[in-house]
Design a protein around this motif. Structure first.
Motif, PDB file in Angstrom:
ATOM      1  N   ASN A 223      27.299  48.708  66.784  1.00  0.00           N
ATOM      2  CA  ASN A 223      27.556  47.353  67.266  1.00  0.00           C
ATOM      3  C   ASN A 223      29.053  47.149  67.510  1.00  0.00           C
ATOM      4  O   ASN A 223      29.857  48.067  67.383  1.00  0.00           O
ATOM      5  CB  ASN A 223      27.005  46.323  66.272  1.00  0.00           C
ATOM      6  N   LYS A 224      29.426  45.915  67.820  1.00  0.00           N
ATOM      7  CA  LYS A 224      30.819  45.602  68.157  1.00  0.00           C
ATOM      8  C   LYS A 224      31.749  45.930  66.989  1.00  0.00           C
ATOM      9  O   LYS A 224      32.865  46.404  67.195  1.00  0.00           O
ATOM     10  CB  LYS A 224      30.877  44.103  68.513  1.00  0.00           C
ATOM     11  N   SER A 225      31.243  45.684  65.770  1.00  0.00           N
ATOM     12  CA  SER A 225      32.112  45.934  64.619  1.00  0.00           C
ATOM     13  C   SER A 225      32.345  47.438  64.425  1.00  0.00           C
ATOM     14  O   SER A 225      33.450  47.871  64.068  1.00  0.00           O
ATOM     15  CB  SER A 225      31.521  45.227  63.391  1.00  0.00           C
ATOM     16  N   VAL A 226      31.311  48.257  64.702  1.00  0.00           N
ATOM     17  CA  VAL A 226      31.501  49.723  64.646  1.00  0.00           C
ATOM     18  C   VAL A 226      32.496  50.149  65.728  1.00  0.00           C
ATOM     19  O   VAL A 226      33.402  50.959  65.485  1.00  0.00           O
ATOM     20  CB  VAL A 226      30.144  50.474  64.825  1.00  0.00           C
ATOM     21  N   ALA A 227      32.346  49.557  66.921  1.00  0.00           N
ATOM     22  CA  ALA A 227      33.251  49.902  68.031  1.00  0.00           C
ATOM     23  C   ALA A 227      34.699  49.566  67.662  1.00  0.00           C
ATOM     24  O   ALA A 227      35.611  50.372  67.866  1.00  0.00           O
ATOM     25  CB  ALA A 227      32.831  49.167  69.299  1.00  0.00           C
ATOM     26  N   ASP A 228      34.897  48.379  67.088  1.00  0.00           N
ATOM     27  CA  ASP A 228      36.256  47.961  66.699  1.00  0.00           C
ATOM     28  C   ASP A 228      36.833  48.906  65.643  1.00  0.00           C
ATOM     29  O   ASP A 228      37.982  49.335  65.739  1.00  0.00           O
ATOM     30  CB  ASP A 228      36.236  46.530  66.122  1.00  0.00           C
ATOM     31  N   SER A 229      36.001  49.215  64.640  1.00  0.00           N
ATOM     32  CA  SER A 229      36.481  50.095  63.566  1.00  0.00           C
ATOM     33  C   SER A 229      36.778  51.490  64.088  1.00  0.00           C
ATOM     34  O   SER A 229      37.748  52.131  63.684  1.00  0.00           O
ATOM     35  CB  SER A 229      35.445  50.188  62.440  1.00  0.00           C
ATOM     36  N   LEU A 230      35.931  51.947  65.017  1.00  0.00           N
ATOM     37  CA  LEU A 230      36.150  53.291  65.568  1.00  0.00           C
ATOM     38  C   LEU A 230      37.470  53.319  66.345  1.00  0.00           C
ATOM     39  O   LEU A 230      38.238  54.281  66.263  1.00  0.00           O
ATOM     40  CB  LEU A 230      34.971  53.667  66.481  1.00  0.00           C
ATOM     41  N   ARG A 231      37.726  52.236  67.095  1.00  0.00           N
ATOM     42  CA  ARG A 231      38.971  52.165  67.876  1.00  0.00           C
ATOM     43  C   ARG A 231      40.181  52.254  66.948  1.00  0.00           C
ATOM     44  O   ARG A 231      41.097  53.052  67.166  1.00  0.00           O
ATOM     45  CB  ARG A 231      38.996  50.865  68.694  1.00  0.00           C
ATOM     46  N   VAL A 232      40.160  51.434  65.893  1.00  0.00           N
ATOM     47  CA  VAL A 232      41.286  51.411  64.942  1.00  0.00           C
ATOM     48  C   VAL A 232      41.459  52.797  64.299  1.00  0.00           C
ATOM     49  O   VAL A 232      42.566  53.314  64.170  1.00  0.00           O
ATOM     50  CB  VAL A 232      41.036  50.327  63.859  1.00  0.00           C
ATOM     51  N   THR A 233      40.322  53.398  63.920  1.00  0.00           N
ATOM     52  CA  THR A 233      40.366  54.702  63.240  1.00  0.00           C
ATOM     53  C   THR A 233      40.908  55.789  64.154  1.00  0.00           C
ATOM     54  O   THR A 233      41.771  56.578  63.758  1.00  0.00           O
ATOM     55  CB  THR A 233      38.944  55.093  62.755  1.00  0.00           C
TER      56      THR A 233
ATOM     57  N   THR B  26      29.666  56.810  58.417  1.00  0.00           N
ATOM     58  CA  THR B  26      28.686  56.522  57.369  1.00  0.00           C
ATOM     59  C   THR B  26      28.799  55.070  56.901  1.00  0.00           C
ATOM     60  O   THR B  26      29.788  54.390  57.183  1.00  0.00           O
ATOM     61  CB  THR B  26      28.888  57.467  56.158  1.00  0.00           C
ATOM     62  N   GLN B  27      27.767  54.658  56.160  1.00  0.00           N
ATOM     63  CA  GLN B  27      27.727  53.257  55.712  1.00  0.00           C
ATOM     64  C   GLN B  27      28.860  52.918  54.757  1.00  0.00           C
ATOM     65  O   GLN B  27      29.237  51.764  54.621  1.00  0.00           O
ATOM     66  CB  GLN B  27      26.382  52.988  55.053  1.00  0.00           C
ATOM     67  N   ASP B  28      29.379  53.935  54.057  1.00  0.00           N
ATOM     68  CA  ASP B  28      30.476  53.637  53.127  1.00  0.00           C
ATOM     69  C   ASP B  28      31.841  53.778  53.827  1.00  0.00           C
ATOM     70  O   ASP B  28      32.848  54.111  53.197  1.00  0.00           O
ATOM     71  CB  ASP B  28      30.390  54.509  51.861  1.00  0.00           C
ATOM     72  N   ASN B  29      31.839  53.489  55.139  1.00  0.00           N
ATOM     73  CA  ASN B  29      33.078  53.413  55.921  1.00  0.00           C
ATOM     74  C   ASN B  29      33.911  54.683  55.926  1.00  0.00           C
ATOM     75  O   ASN B  29      35.133  54.643  55.763  1.00  0.00           O
ATOM     76  CB  ASN B  29      33.941  52.235  55.440  1.00  0.00           C
ATOM     77  N   LYS B  30      33.214  55.794  56.112  1.00  0.00           N
ATOM     78  CA  LYS B  30      33.942  57.054  56.285  1.00  0.00           C
ATOM     79  C   LYS B  30      33.636  57.595  57.669  1.00  0.00           C
ATOM     80  O   LYS B  30      32.515  57.417  58.176  1.00  0.00           O
ATOM     81  CB  LYS B  30      33.515  58.086  55.235  1.00  0.00           C
ATOM     82  N   LEU B  31      34.630  58.234  58.244  1.00  0.00           N
ATOM     83  CA  LEU B  31      34.385  58.925  59.500  1.00  0.00           C
ATOM     84  C   LEU B  31      34.516  60.412  59.214  1.00  0.00           C
ATOM     85  O   LEU B  31      35.593  60.881  58.829  1.00  0.00           O
ATOM     86  CB  LEU B  31      35.393  58.479  60.573  1.00  0.00           C
TER      87      LEU B  31
ATOM     88  N   CYS C  41      31.968  52.309  74.763  1.00  0.00           N
ATOM     89  CA  CYS C  41      33.224  53.056  74.914  1.00  0.00           C
ATOM     90  C   CYS C  41      34.362  52.146  75.368  1.00  0.00           C
ATOM     91  O   CYS C  41      35.514  52.377  75.015  1.00  0.00           O
ATOM     92  CB  CYS C  41      33.041  54.223  75.896  1.00  0.00           C
ATOM     93  N   GLU C  42      34.030  51.119  76.128  1.00  0.00           N
ATOM     94  CA  GLU C  42      35.079  50.173  76.533  1.00  0.00           C
ATOM     95  C   GLU C  42      35.610  49.420  75.314  1.00  0.00           C
ATOM     96  O   GLU C  42      36.813  49.261  75.142  1.00  0.00           O
ATOM     97  CB  GLU C  42      34.523  49.182  77.556  1.00  0.00           C
ATOM     98  N   SER C  43      34.670  48.978  74.450  1.00  0.00           N
ATOM     99  CA  SER C  43      35.102  48.234  73.246  1.00  0.00           C
ATOM    100  C   SER C  43      35.833  49.141  72.267  1.00  0.00           C
ATOM    101  O   SER C  43      36.726  48.695  71.551  1.00  0.00           O
ATOM    102  CB  SER C  43      33.917  47.665  72.475  1.00  0.00           C
ATOM    103  N   ALA C  44      35.400  50.401  72.218  1.00  0.00           N
ATOM    104  CA  ALA C  44      35.959  51.306  71.199  1.00  0.00           C
ATOM    105  C   ALA C  44      37.144  52.112  71.744  1.00  0.00           C
ATOM    106  O   ALA C  44      37.668  52.968  71.035  1.00  0.00           O
ATOM    107  CB  ALA C  44      34.858  52.257  70.710  1.00  0.00           C
ATOM    108  N   TYR C  45      37.546  51.847  72.972  1.00  0.00           N
ATOM    109  CA  TYR C  45      38.571  52.698  73.612  1.00  0.00           C
ATOM    110  C   TYR C  45      39.893  52.686  72.837  1.00  0.00           C
ATOM    111  O   TYR C  45      40.547  51.646  72.723  1.00  0.00           O
ATOM    112  CB  TYR C  45      38.829  52.224  75.050  1.00  0.00           C
TER     113      TYR C  45
END
Ligand SMILES: Nc1ncnc2c1ncn2[C@@H]1O[C@H](COP(=O)(O)OP(=O)(O)OP(=O)(O)O)[C@@H](O)[C@H]1O
Ligand SMILES: [Mg+2]
Length: 285
Positions: free
Chosen positions: A95-105, A179-184, A229-233
């Motif tokens: 979702n959007k929150s995963v996309a945002d977190s992925l972008r930051v990470t 993962t659910q415990d916020n690890k990539l 991909c646009e949100s997570a760019y």
């Protein structure tokens, strides 16, 4: 477990054997690699030696490896089964929150590997040699591939200044799990012909700019993938591409061209995907 096992095996495109087993009450994945063993060994060392990175979103870790068995004709090792989302699934289930977190990470990851790199002059010849290798291996009939090879040769007439140093080497969405415990988790590291963080930049572009991981999906899922991909760019992709313009330009072209010799003649989707990505690449510069 059989279903999951089949899914894991089907996800492998490298000819490696992946098996999901239960060991001491925990699920583990055993991977056996038969090709390019020396390179696979170095890639595994990268995975084993990766230092955890803390970011403002997910903590980045590599999947731990154990029970490494080095044989002359294969390399076998075991990893814990990581229950998370990655690959094409992340683009339509995230979702959007995963996309945002992925972008930051990913921004933090790219900044980190770039800051650890040391600039070095790299001769254009290194790339011409790689292009020669690709040209010799390529037997397909695409009209775009030869044009892209010519363009890359032209770009390789110069010398370059690369930030050299640690990189994952094959950083596509298929090689990460959130993962659910916020690890990539990173896995399937790859030793490249040049070890530079820019390798990770061009691999991420393969997904984020051209949709590699969801190229086989139906139109609506592919559209969802594009939106994700646009949100997570990660804007570090654009920043680094500006900082090392000619280096990223050439490496990106070579990275795409390296796929060409491995496309099966029946895989029209991947050939069209590659032609499209190469065309955009040739004409964008
Ligand atoms: N430890 C693990 N836990 C959970 N899933 C895994 C694990 N290792 C691999 N997988 C799954 O299996 C797929 C293939 O694994 P991996 O990327 O290591 O193999 P590969 O043969 O090199 O694949 P490819 O060439 O497609 O990158 C991954 O995309 C992932 O979905
Ligand atoms: Mg992989």
């Amino acid at each position: 477990m059989d279903k999951l096992n089949k899914k894991i095996q089907a996800a492998s495109h490298s000819g490696a054997k992946l098996n999901l087993n239960r060991r001491d009450g925990r699920f583990v994945v055993t991977k056996v690699i038969y090709d390019s063993i020396a390179r696979a060994n170095n890639s595994l060392t990268k995975q084993a030696q990766f230092n955890e990175m803390r970011t403002g979103a997910y903590n980045i870790c590599s999947v731990p490896v154990s029970d490494i068995s080095r044989q002359p004709d294969c390399l076998e090792f075991t990893m814990p089964f990581i229950d998370g989302i990655g690959g094409d699934v992340i683009t339509y289930k995230g979702n959007k929150s995963v996309a945002d977190s992925l972008r930051v990470t990913l921004n933090a990851y790219l900044l980190n590997v770039l800051s650890m790199g040391k600039e070095e002059v790299v001769l254009g010849d290194k790339f011409s040699e790689k292009l020669q290798e690709i040209k010799a291996k390529y037997t397909g009939s695409s009209l775009v591939v030869p044009l892209a090879i010519d363009k890359a040769y032209e770009l390789a007439q110069h010398n370059f200044i690369f930030p050299m140093g640690d990189c994952h080497g094959d950083l596509t969405l298929s090689n990460i799990k959130v993962t659910q415990d916020n690890k990539l988790f990173l896995f399937d590291f790859l030793e490249g012909f040049i070890e530079t963080p820019l390798q990770d930049v061009v691999k991420l572009k393969q997904d984020f700019d051209y949709g590699w991981s969801f190229r086989h999906e139906k139109k609506n899922l592919a559209l969802k993938g594009k939106m994700f991909c646009e949100s997570a760019y990660p804007d570090m992709i654009s920043t680094i591409s500006r900082l090392y313009k000619s280096e990223v330009e050439l490496l990106e072209l070579i990275n795409l061209l390296r796929i060409a010799p491995y496309i099966k003649s029946t895989d029209e989707i991947t050939q069209n995907w590659l032609d499209n990505a190469l065309s955009k690449n040739i004409h964008s510069n």
